[in-house]
Motif scaffolding. Structure first.
Motif, short mmCIF file in Angstrom:
data_model
loop_
_atom_site.label_atom_id
_atom_site.label_comp_id
_atom_site.label_asym_id
_atom_site.label_seq_id
_atom_site.Cartn_x
_atom_site.Cartn_y
_atom_site.Cartn_z
N ILE A 61 52.68 10.23 35.61
CA ILE A 61 53.28 9.84 34.34
C ILE A 61 52.53 10.78 33.04
O ILE A 61 51.32 10.98 33.07
CB ILE A 61 53.16 8.50 33.95
N GLY A 62 53.30 11.48 32.32
CA GLY A 62 52.84 12.18 31.19
C GLY A 62 53.22 11.56 29.86
O GLY A 62 52.64 10.58 29.61
N SER A 63 53.92 12.22 29.15
CA SER A 63 54.50 11.91 27.63
C SER A 63 55.27 10.57 27.76
O SER A 63 55.70 9.98 28.64
CB SER A 63 55.15 12.87 27.26
N ASP B 292 56.34 14.02 36.10
CA ASP B 292 56.26 15.56 36.33
C ASP B 292 57.32 16.16 37.33
O ASP B 292 57.10 17.20 37.95
CB ASP B 292 54.81 15.83 36.65
N GLY B 293 58.27 15.62 37.38
CA GLY B 293 59.28 15.93 38.32
C GLY B 293 60.98 15.51 37.60
O GLY B 293 60.87 15.37 36.42
N GLY B 294 61.69 15.33 38.34
CA GLY B 294 62.97 14.78 37.95
C GLY B 294 64.18 15.26 38.74
O GLY B 294 64.37 15.26 40.06
N MET B 295 65.20 15.95 37.99
CA MET B 295 66.49 16.28 38.71
C MET B 295 66.29 17.48 39.82
O MET B 295 67.33 17.79 40.71
CB MET B 295 67.53 16.63 37.77
N ILE C 286 62.82 6.19 32.74
CA ILE C 286 62.12 7.32 33.50
C ILE C 286 62.94 8.36 33.29
O ILE C 286 63.76 8.63 33.99
CB ILE C 286 61.61 7.02 34.92
N ALA C 287 62.35 9.43 32.64
CA ALA C 287 62.86 10.89 32.30
C ALA C 287 62.25 11.77 33.20
O ALA C 287 61.05 11.72 33.31
CB ALA C 287 62.88 11.04 30.78
N GLY C 288 62.98 12.78 33.52
CA GLY C 288 62.20 13.91 34.29
C GLY C 288 61.95 14.83 33.14
O GLY C 288 61.95 14.64 31.76
N LYS C 289 61.21 16.03 33.49
CA LYS C 289 60.63 17.06 32.75
C LYS C 289 61.53 18.31 32.56
O LYS C 289 61.17 19.13 31.80
CB LYS C 289 59.36 17.42 33.23
N HIS C 290 62.82 18.08 32.87
CA HIS C 290 63.79 19.26 32.74
C HIS C 290 64.41 19.47 31.24
O HIS C 290 64.38 18.48 30.79
CB HIS C 290 64.68 19.20 33.71
N CYS C 291 64.64 20.61 31.09
CA CYS C 291 65.34 20.68 29.93
C CYS C 291 66.76 20.41 29.93
O CYS C 291 67.85 21.34 30.04
CB CYS C 291 65.35 22.30 29.52
N GLU C 292 67.20 19.02 30.14
CA GLU C 292 68.52 18.59 30.40
C GLU C 292 68.23 17.09 29.91
O GLU C 292 67.68 16.17 30.33
CB GLU C 292 68.55 18.80 31.79
N SER C 293 69.31 16.90 28.92
CA SER C 293 69.10 15.42 28.51
C SER C 293 69.55 14.59 29.51
O SER C 293 69.26 13.23 29.52
CB SER C 293 70.41 15.35 27.29
N GLN D 263 61.81 -1.87 35.13
CA GLN D 263 60.85 -2.97 34.76
C GLN D 263 59.66 -2.64 35.30
O GLN D 263 59.19 -2.58 36.62
CB GLN D 263 61.41 -4.34 35.28
N LEU D 264 58.45 -2.43 34.43
CA LEU D 264 57.17 -1.93 34.79
C LEU D 264 55.87 -2.68 34.12
O LEU D 264 56.27 -3.19 33.13
CB LEU D 264 57.03 -0.46 34.58
N ALA D 265 54.85 -2.48 34.83
CA ALA D 265 53.63 -2.67 33.88
C ALA D 265 53.35 -1.94 33.11
O ALA D 265 53.85 -0.87 32.84
CB ALA D 265 52.50 -2.66 35.02
N LYS D 266 52.57 -1.99 31.96
CA LYS D 266 52.47 -1.27 30.98
C LYS D 266 51.57 -0.11 31.70
O LYS D 266 50.84 -0.02 32.23
CB LYS D 266 51.18 -1.70 30.13
N THR D 267 52.15 1.26 31.14
CA THR D 267 51.54 2.55 31.50
C THR D 267 51.12 3.25 30.67
O THR D 267 51.01 3.06 29.49
CB THR D 267 52.86 3.44 32.20
N GLU D 268 50.26 4.26 31.27
CA GLU D 268 49.48 5.47 30.23
C GLU D 268 49.83 6.46 31.00
O GLU D 268 49.80 6.69 32.46
CB GLU D 268 48.24 4.71 29.95
N PRO D 269 49.58 7.63 30.28
CA PRO D 269 49.43 9.00 31.19
C PRO D 269 48.30 9.16 32.13
O PRO D 269 47.28 8.81 32.03
CB PRO D 269 49.00 9.95 29.93
#
Length: 471
Positions: free
Chosen positions: A338-340, A354-357, A388-395, A404-410
């Motif tokens: 997890i990042g931003s 740090d992944g995605g589509m 949960i969003a990926g990192k690609h330049c694509e909306s 549904q998740l526990a509280k997350t951090e980078p």
């Protein structure tokens, strides 16, 4: 297996662990969200195959496909043994390798007695290189090249003839043969059964409006043509009605129809001895999914074929089937870091990985739904609803909405379940992201089965004309 905190909030991860009933020795893998060996260890981390996911990430990086060998082998065994249990004739399970074709998976399937269904020359080459016996390899495709057909014929594989182009090209290849091919070329005929089922439009293949297979109205002409070709050995018929199917009746209908085709072919002097009923058994992607078990899928097919052959006074054919997703999907998870994050007030919170589509195109392609956990804090209470969003330049690069998740951090490790089918095989280098690594886990050991691509891999096939080079 769901535990609850004093506040009444569920743990984030334990509810997804494999569910084993008192009547089961080994659950049907296709009905589980996590691999059969998944558990929460003393560090409150997700563990698969005896390997701590956090440790795997530290060693191999993310994104990372984690394939549980025990789950894959259990699925192979359940298919194989179910046919032995319910069918007195011969049977052969084939792994539909388009789900995930690589050397290690082909080798595991072969070691479990399975054959391999391939859909291209590349998949064929992988299966042969993995040591799969050619007589257990079946080549599919609606537009096979001459090169692919020649490769299969030279190797001694069975070609699934999908159309007239296939048949005519195979006859030409055989007639021009200079000794590299053992004649006759072994084929099966793919036919369109006209059976529809409730699944995604893109993965329905049995209805009449499909690019695959000969239409029912062409069967007499096809059978007549094949019966006159001494260079072709037609072993049987094949049909496939789609993928991610939960219904049982369509496969019962298909089994009955295929016996009728055997009778029709006999009228042209063709002694067809094999029927390939395809695959398509659905799996559990979410808690609401309720697919049949592997055994529950196999049993009615065997029963119908026996009943219909008895009525038609035909000997029992050899049954083949081609599971892909239900063999490998539930055996694998994908780990991300997890990042931003971004909070859009009163609308949603985005958590980016740090992944995605590029490593999982199914959500953007099929609107597929997945489940996820934070692998390094499995017992933390669920307190957040995030996208949960990926990192690609694509909306549209979104892996899961309203997770549904526990509280997350980078730096936390996010694991998305059931990613063994059509994830790596459909992966791309969109935005020039290197494709992830994959590891095979079992008995506390992890083995790399696919290396992570490097930036140099990305430009390896690039060609820069001399006139564009500086200096």
């Amino acid at each position: 297996m769901v535990s609850t905190h004093p506040t009444g909030v569920q743990d984030s991860g334990s509810k997804y662990l494999p569910q084993i009933s008192s009547t089961q020795t080994t659950p049907s893998p296709n009905q589980q969200l996590l691999p059969l060996t998944a558990k929460v260890n003393l560090h409150d981390h997700l563990e698969i195959g005896g390997c701590d996911v956090k440790n795997l990430v530290a060693q191999y990086g993310t994104p990372l496909y984690i394939l549980d060998e025990a789950t894959l082998r259990a699925a192979c065994e359940q298919y194989r043994e179910s046919f032995k249990k319910y069918y007195p004739g011969e049977s052969q399970v084939l792994y539909a390798s388009k789900a995930w074709n690589c050397l290690a998976i082909c080798a595991i399937a072969a070691s479990e007695g399975l054959g391999i269904d391939v859909a291209s020359g590349g998949e064929l080459h992988t299966a042969l290189t993995a040591g799969v016996e050619p007589e257990k390899i079946y080549l599919h495709g609606n537009n096979k090249s001459r090169q692919e057909l020649t490769y299969a014929a030279q190797a001694g594989c069975t070609v699934m003839a999908d159309n007239w182009h296939d048949l005519n090209t195979l006859v030409q290849i055989a007639q021009e043969n200079s000794g590299e091919i053992s004649l006759p070329i072994r084929i099966m005929l793919r036919l369109t059964p006209g059976i529809d089922c409730h699944t995604h439009e893109y993965i329905r293949t049995g209805h009449l409006d499909s690019k695959f297979g000969f239409d029912p109205g062409d069967l007499d002409e096809v059978f007549a043509f094949v019966s006159q070709q001494s260079v072709l050995n037609c072993a049987g018929v094949h049909a496939h009605i789609g993928s991610q199917i939960f219904e049982r009746q369509p496969h019962r209908d298909l089994a009955a129809l295929m016996v009728q085709w055997l009778t029709q072919a006999a009228g042209y002097g063709l002694n067809l001895t094999e029927v390939n009923v395809g695959g398509g058994l659905g799996i559990t992607y979410t808690e609401s999914d309720d697919p049949p078990s592997i055994e529950e899928w196999v049993k009615p097919i065997c029963e119908v074929i026996q009943q219909q052959c008895e009525l038609a006074n035909l000997p029992l054919p050899k049954i083949l089937c081609e599971p892909g997703r239900s063999l490998v999907a539930n055996a694998c998870v994908t780990a991300y870091t997890i990042g931003s994050s971004k909070e859009v007030p009163e609308i949603r919170t985005y958590i980016a990985v740090d992944g995605g589509m590029s490593d999982n195109p199914r959500p953007i392609t099929y609107q597929s739904v997945y489940r996820t956990v934070v692998a390094n804090k499995m017992s933390a209470p669920i307190t957040e609803t995030v996208t949960i969003a990926g990192k690609h330049c694509e909306s549209g690069d979104v892996l899961i909405k309203n997770a549904q998740l526990a509280k997350t951090e980078p730096g936390d490790i996010l694991v998305i379940m059931t990613t063994g089918a059509y994830n790596y095989s459909m992966a791309s280098n969109y935005n020039r992201l290197p494709r992830p690594a994959a590891v095979l886990v079992g008995n506390t050991e992890a083995n790399l089965i696919l290396r992570r691509e490097t930036y140099d891999d990305l430009i390896r096939q690039d060609c820069l004309p001399e006139r564009l080079k500086k200096g």
